[in-house]
Write an enzyme that holds these catalytic residues in place. Structure first.
Site, PDB file in Angstrom:
ATOM      1  N   SER A   1       0.822  -1.221   0.000  1.00  0.00           N
ATOM      2  CA  SER A   1       0.000   0.000   0.000  1.00  0.00           C
ATOM      3  C   SER A   1       0.856   1.272   0.000  1.00  0.00           C
ATOM      4  O   SER A   1       1.844   1.366   0.729  1.00  0.00           O
ATOM      5  CB  SER A   1      -0.911   0.013   1.219  1.00  0.00           C
ATOM      6  OG  SER A   1      -1.603   1.240   1.276  1.00  0.00           O
TER       7      SER A   1
ATOM      8  N   THR B   1      -9.335  -1.520   2.919  1.00  0.00           N
ATOM      9  CA  THR B   1      -9.135  -1.961   1.544  1.00  0.00           C
ATOM     10  C   THR B   1      -9.458  -3.456   1.424  1.00  0.00           C
ATOM     11  O   THR B   1      -9.935  -4.080   2.381  1.00  0.00           O
ATOM     12  CB  THR B   1      -7.712  -1.574   1.057  1.00  0.00           C
ATOM     13  OG1 THR B   1      -7.614  -1.879  -0.326  1.00  0.00           O
ATOM     14  CG2 THR B   1      -6.627  -2.331   1.816  1.00  0.00           C
TER      15      THR B   1
ATOM     16  N   GLY C   1     -15.991  -4.809 -15.138  1.00  0.00           N
ATOM     17  CA  GLY C   1     -15.861  -5.352 -13.789  1.00  0.00           C
ATOM     18  C   GLY C   1     -17.139  -5.151 -12.998  1.00  0.00           C
ATOM     19  O   GLY C   1     -17.932  -4.235 -13.306  1.00  0.00           O
ATOM     20  N   ALA C   2     -17.330  -6.007 -11.994  1.00  0.00           N
ATOM     21  CA  ALA C   2     -18.530  -5.902 -11.164  1.00  0.00           C
ATOM     22  C   ALA C   2     -18.202  -6.234  -9.711  1.00  0.00           C
ATOM     23  O   ALA C   2     -19.037  -6.734  -8.965  1.00  0.00           O
ATOM     24  CB  ALA C   2     -19.617  -6.837 -11.690  1.00  0.00           C
ATOM     25  N   GLY C   3     -16.966  -5.949  -9.291  1.00  0.00           N
ATOM     26  CA  GLY C   3     -16.553  -6.198  -7.908  1.00  0.00           C
ATOM     27  C   GLY C   3     -16.817  -4.966  -7.049  1.00  0.00           C
ATOM     28  O   GLY C   3     -17.619  -4.098  -7.386  1.00  0.00           O
TER      29      GLY C   3
ATOM     30  N   LYS D   1     -13.760  -4.091   2.721  1.00  0.00           N
ATOM     31  CA  LYS D   1     -14.693  -2.964   2.556  1.00  0.00           C
ATOM     32  C   LYS D   1     -16.140  -3.374   2.852  1.00  0.00           C
ATOM     33  O   LYS D   1     -16.873  -2.641   3.507  1.00  0.00           O
ATOM     34  CB  LYS D   1     -14.587  -2.404   1.133  1.00  0.00           C
ATOM     35  CG  LYS D   1     -13.268  -1.698   0.861  1.00  0.00           C
ATOM     36  CD  LYS D   1     -13.236  -1.087  -0.517  1.00  0.00           C
ATOM     37  CE  LYS D   1     -11.844  -0.601  -0.843  1.00  0.00           C
ATOM     38  NZ  LYS D   1     -11.728   0.045  -2.128  1.00  0.00           N
TER      39      LYS D   1
ATOM     40  N   ARG E   1     -16.829 -10.411 -16.581  1.00  0.00           N
ATOM     41  CA  ARG E   1     -16.535 -11.793 -16.964  1.00  0.00           C
ATOM     42  C   ARG E   1     -17.648 -12.738 -16.492  1.00  0.00           C
ATOM     43  O   ARG E   1     -18.138 -13.555 -17.243  1.00  0.00           O
ATOM     44  CB  ARG E   1     -15.191 -12.204 -16.356  1.00  0.00           C
ATOM     45  CG  ARG E   1     -14.778 -13.613 -16.656  1.00  0.00           C
ATOM     46  CD  ARG E   1     -13.452 -13.901 -16.002  1.00  0.00           C
ATOM     47  NE  ARG E   1     -13.515 -13.790 -14.532  1.00  0.00           N
ATOM     48  CZ  ARG E   1     -12.512 -14.070 -13.728  1.00  0.00           C
ATOM     49  NH1 ARG E   1     -11.351 -14.466 -14.234  1.00  0.00           N
ATOM     50  NH2 ARG E   1     -12.642 -13.953 -12.422  1.00  0.00           N
TER      51      ARG E   1
HETATM   52  P1  NAP Z   1     -12.877  -7.434  -6.675  1.00  0.00           P
HETATM   53  O1  NAP Z   1     -14.072  -7.101  -5.855  1.00  0.00           O
HETATM   54  O2  NAP Z   1     -12.115  -8.648  -6.357  1.00  0.00           O
HETATM   55  O3  NAP Z   1     -13.334  -7.527  -8.206  1.00  0.00           O
HETATM   56  C1  NAP Z   1     -12.470  -7.947  -9.213  1.00  0.00           C
HETATM   57  C2  NAP Z   1     -13.110  -7.753 -10.577  1.00  0.00           C
HETATM   58  O4  NAP Z   1     -12.116  -8.086 -11.544  1.00  0.00           O
HETATM   59  C3  NAP Z   1     -14.321  -8.640 -10.811  1.00  0.00           C
HETATM   60  O5  NAP Z   1     -15.255  -7.965 -11.601  1.00  0.00           O
HETATM   61  C4  NAP Z   1     -13.698  -9.819 -11.577  1.00  0.00           C
HETATM   62  O6  NAP Z   1     -14.604 -10.486 -12.432  1.00  0.00           O
HETATM   63  C5  NAP Z   1     -12.665  -9.091 -12.422  1.00  0.00           C
HETATM   64  N1  NAP Z   1     -11.608  -9.988 -12.858  1.00  0.00           N
HETATM   65  C6  NAP Z   1     -10.656 -10.556 -12.113  1.00  0.00           C
HETATM   66  N2  NAP Z   1      -9.872 -11.341 -12.888  1.00  0.00           N
HETATM   67  C7  NAP Z   1     -10.335 -11.243 -14.161  1.00  0.00           C
HETATM   68  C8  NAP Z   1      -9.936 -11.806 -15.398  1.00  0.00           C
HETATM   69  N3  NAP Z   1      -8.894 -12.618 -15.485  1.00  0.00           N
HETATM   70  N4  NAP Z   1     -10.648 -11.486 -16.490  1.00  0.00           N
HETATM   71  C9  NAP Z   1     -11.704 -10.658 -16.415  1.00  0.00           C
HETATM   72  N5  NAP Z   1     -12.129 -10.091 -15.268  1.00  0.00           N
HETATM   73  C10 NAP Z   1     -11.450 -10.379 -14.144  1.00  0.00           C
HETATM   74  O7  NAP Z   1     -11.809  -6.245  -6.635  1.00  0.00           O
HETATM   75  P2  NAP Z   1     -12.115  -4.674  -6.483  1.00  0.00           P
HETATM   76  O8  NAP Z   1     -12.074  -4.272  -5.061  1.00  0.00           O
HETATM   77  O9  NAP Z   1     -13.344  -4.331  -7.249  1.00  0.00           O
HETATM   78  O10 NAP Z   1     -10.823  -4.027  -7.160  1.00  0.00           O
HETATM   79  C11 NAP Z   1     -10.704  -4.008  -8.593  1.00  0.00           C
HETATM   80  C12 NAP Z   1      -9.642  -3.035  -9.011  1.00  0.00           C
HETATM   81  O11 NAP Z   1      -9.959  -1.708  -8.585  1.00  0.00           O
HETATM   82  C13 NAP Z   1      -8.270  -3.341  -8.443  1.00  0.00           C
HETATM   83  O12 NAP Z   1      -7.339  -3.350  -9.492  1.00  0.00           O
HETATM   84  C14 NAP Z   1      -7.974  -2.187  -7.505  1.00  0.00           C
HETATM   85  O13 NAP Z   1      -6.607  -1.850  -7.516  1.00  0.00           O
HETATM   86  C15 NAP Z   1      -8.786  -1.080  -8.117  1.00  0.00           C
HETATM   87  N6  NAP Z   1      -9.098  -0.047  -7.109  1.00  0.00           N
HETATM   88  C16 NAP Z   1      -8.475   1.147  -7.211  1.00  0.00           C
HETATM   89  C17 NAP Z   1      -8.738   2.156  -6.284  1.00  0.00           C
HETATM   90  C18 NAP Z   1      -8.030   3.477  -6.396  1.00  0.00           C
HETATM   91  O14 NAP Z   1      -8.080   4.273  -5.458  1.00  0.00           O
HETATM   92  N7  NAP Z   1      -7.405   3.768  -7.516  1.00  0.00           N
HETATM   93  C19 NAP Z   1      -9.623   1.942  -5.233  1.00  0.00           C
HETATM   94  C20 NAP Z   1     -10.267   0.703  -5.173  1.00  0.00           C
HETATM   95  C21 NAP Z   1      -9.981  -0.287  -6.108  1.00  0.00           C
HETATM   96  P3  NAP Z   1     -15.493 -11.724 -11.893  1.00  0.00           P
HETATM   97  O15 NAP Z   1     -16.698 -11.128 -11.256  1.00  0.00           O
HETATM   98  O16 NAP Z   1     -15.786 -12.498 -13.124  1.00  0.00           O
HETATM   99  O17 NAP Z   1     -14.642 -12.486 -10.934  1.00  0.00           O
END
Ligand code: NAP
Length: 554
Positions: free
Chosen positions: A290, A342, A412-414, A346, A436
């Site tokens: 981080s 993080t 994305g949908a996380g 969350k 995905r």
């Molecule tokens: P998360 O809840 O784990 O979600 C991950 C997402 O990525 C899901 O939609 C997942 O799809 C998709 N994914 C993972 N591997 C994949 C692949 N091989 N092909 C296609 N889709 C894939 O994670 P999150 O918390 O949303 O974080 C996602 C990103 O946001 C991270 O890179 C993080 O660094 C970034 N972020 C940035 C900030 C910032 O301040 N800049 C803040 C928060 C987050 P499925 O649903 O199919 O698994």
């Protein structure tokens, strides 16, 4: 008025674990980096004549002499008699402190007799020696030639450090261990436990804080491992006798989780920490990567806020998050005032607030995730600065006044997607989700009244703004991109939420196609700036935060 019960300022000790570069050079470097004294790990250095030569130097700083056994995590595998002979031989050269393992101390009357020849273990004689160090530490001057000379003339012998290392974990009755290492009058007790996660580190700090200040003795209590880093930094807030740091990068740390003295001083503001310092941190798993400590510590320094921001790794399960927060609540003396939350906590933070009657903003509740926890007079409060940060970064970088009616494609949908969609829909954006796992995209679209399309159709998204909320492109998957290079059109604004690395493959290929690109670093800094305002009620020093993000601290 100075507080007569105040504890002496905690000393910073750099552990030396190798014979090269020469010990005197390593010690000089440690003092220049801000250490007060050095530890000589005889079991690792091995070159006893070199250690003796170093100890004879009039210009050396005070040193802790340690012959750590294999059983206690060191390298010495000789007999008790050999260890006693080493401690006596080198102890006679008056390093300043001699570390003896509690197990050995208890087991060997011969050792106790020999050690008493070279160590002060009576409270009266130790009190004055302690004052000498206290004064020096309060004045903020590093240990130097006069201090070492004074050590020889005014203090005929060494101080005894009685130590215990637990490599299995942090026991339930850790207070009993602390009492055992402190039981010998005049000695300094040292206990080091292995931390499974940050909760163990907080338990050690709470036990340290509960120890009565003692001018004659002193306590060193450490959580080992990367999960215990906060305990090494916050040792100063809670009045430990000393905390250990590693020699500069490239040389081996004496124990897992040690930061270098430079990191302690520059990144974590070691010298500025006192009993009134408020504690902030980032809770996640993992958090070692981080950049939040770099950004928030730099900002607090610039704004003259007496606070320190530390990494707090908490294992992934909801139960572990609850355990951590319960500990924070039960121990208000830990002064934990604000937390960034993080991955993967969350959603847990939101649930915990609901379960424990904390308050939560409507926007964070809608987003289903809390990334900012703040301790208030009425309890813990949760909000989400991710969506607001992303929107602020987007409007500023793209030169837009609004996203109203803007066609937006979200990949994305996380958790990150959810927070962004919540904010963008509320601001009037026309959002389509590509994920995905199409089921997740459909669920999210239904929750926020927007559209979902299959992942395979993302190349023909037809939007004006494309936001990557997947983990594709993030370290260590830097070679990946969520969109084929051929699918970029020059009139699309491409925003990647990934901030490590700052320039992803997606952004590079989009820029080549003529797109305006926005890095996740902008979003990261904007959400951190919002957190700063929430916690400190001050305007965020954004330039300093940006520089902090980019700073490279060894
Ligand atoms: P998360 O809840 O784990 O979600 C991950 C997402 O990525 C899901 O939609 C997942 O799809 C998709 N994914 C993972 N591997 C994949 C692949 N091989 N092909 C296609 N889709 C894939 O994670 P999150 O918390 O949303 O974080 C996602 C990103 O946001 C991270 O890179 C993080 O660094 C970034 N972020 C940035 C900030 C910032 O301040 N800049 C803040 C928060 C987050 P499925 O649903 O199919 O698994």
């Amino acid at each position: 008025m100075p507080d007569p019960h105040a504890r002496p300022a905690t000393l910073l000790c750099v552990s030396i674990t190798a014979a090269a570069p020469p010990l005197a050079e390593q010690a000089r470097r440690a003092i220049a980096d801000g250490a007060d004294l050095v530890e000589l790990r005889v079991d690792c250095i091995e070159d006893v004549p070199a250690i003796a030569d170093f100890l004879r130097r009039p210009d050396r700083p005070p040193a802790v002499l340690t012959v750590r056994s294999v059983a206690q995590g060191g390298r010495f595998d000789g007999t008790d008699a050999e260890r006693i002979a080493l401690l006596e031989q080198l102890g006679l050269l008056l390093p300043g402190y001699v570390d003896v393992e509690l197990e050995l101390w208890r087991r060997s009357a011969n050792l106790r007799q020999k050690v008493r020849l070279v160590c002060d273990t009576e409270p009266e004689s130790v009190a004055s020696a302690g004052d000498q160090f206290t004064t020096r530490a309060h004045q903020g001057r590093p240990a130097s030639i006069p201090a070492a000379a004074a050590l020889r003339t005014q203090r005929p012998r060494n101080r005894l450090v009685l130590s215990h290392h637990d490599w299995r974990g942090t026991p339930v009755d850790l207070e009993a261990v602390l009492q055992a290492v402190c039981a010998t009058p005049g000695s300094i007790g040292k206990a080091a436990f292995t931390a499974q996660d940050a909760t163990d580190g907080l338990r050690v700090l709470a036990a340290l804080a509960a120890q009565a200040p003692s001018p004659a003795g002193g306590l060193i209590a450490i959580s080992m491992g990367t999960a215990g880093i906060a305990s090494r930094i916050l040792a100063r807030k809670f009045g430990a006798f000393l905390s250990f740091a590693a020699a500069p990068a490239g040389e081996q740390a004496a124990a897992p989780g040690q930061l270098t003295a430079v990191q302690m001083q520059r990144l974590y503001r070691w010298r500025e920490i006192d009993s009134a310092t408020r504690v902030y941190g980032v809770v996640g798993w993992p958090v070692a990567h981080s950049r939040s400590p770099h950004v928030h510590n730099a900002a607090m320094r610039a704004a003259a806020v007496n606070g320190v921001y530390v990494p707090l790794p908490v294992r992934p399960q909801y139960e572990r998050f609850c355990e951590f927060m319960n500990h924070v609540q039960v121990h208000p003396e830990l002064d934990i005032s604000g937390l960034s939350v993080t991955i993967p906590h969350k959603e847990h933070a939101r649930r915990w607030l609901h379960d424990t009657g904390g308050s939560i903003t409507a926007a964070a509740d809608r987003a289903g995730a809390v990334n900012t926890l703040t301790r208030t007079a009425d309890g813990w409060q949760g909000e989400n600065t991710d969506g607001r940060g992303a929107l602020a970064a987007l409007l500023q970088r793209a030169g837009l006044a609004t996203v109203r009616d803007l066609p937006i494609a979200i990949l994305g949908a996380g958790g990150a997607a959810r927070g962004l969609i919540s904010t963008l829909v509320a601001a009037g954006g026309r959002v389509t989700i590509f994920n995905r796992t199409s089921e997740r995209a459909r669920e999210l679209a239904a929750a926020f009244n927007c559209a979902a399309r299959p992942w395979s159709e993302r190349g023909e998204h037809g939007a004006r703004l494309l936001v990557n909320c997947t983990a594709l492109g993030m370290t260590p998957r830097e070679d990946e991109s969520p969109l084929p290079a051929a699918a970029h059109r020059g009139d699309v604004i491409v925003f990647d939420t990934v901030y490590s690395p700052p320039q992803t493959r997606l952004l590079r290929e989009a820029a080549t196609a003529g797109c305006l690109t926005i890095s996740g670093v902008d979003m990261f800094l904007a959400q951190a700036a919002e957190q700063f305002s929430i916690w400190h009620g001050l305007p965020p020093p954004t330039g300093v935060m940006q520089a902090g993000f980019a700073a490279d601290l060894v």
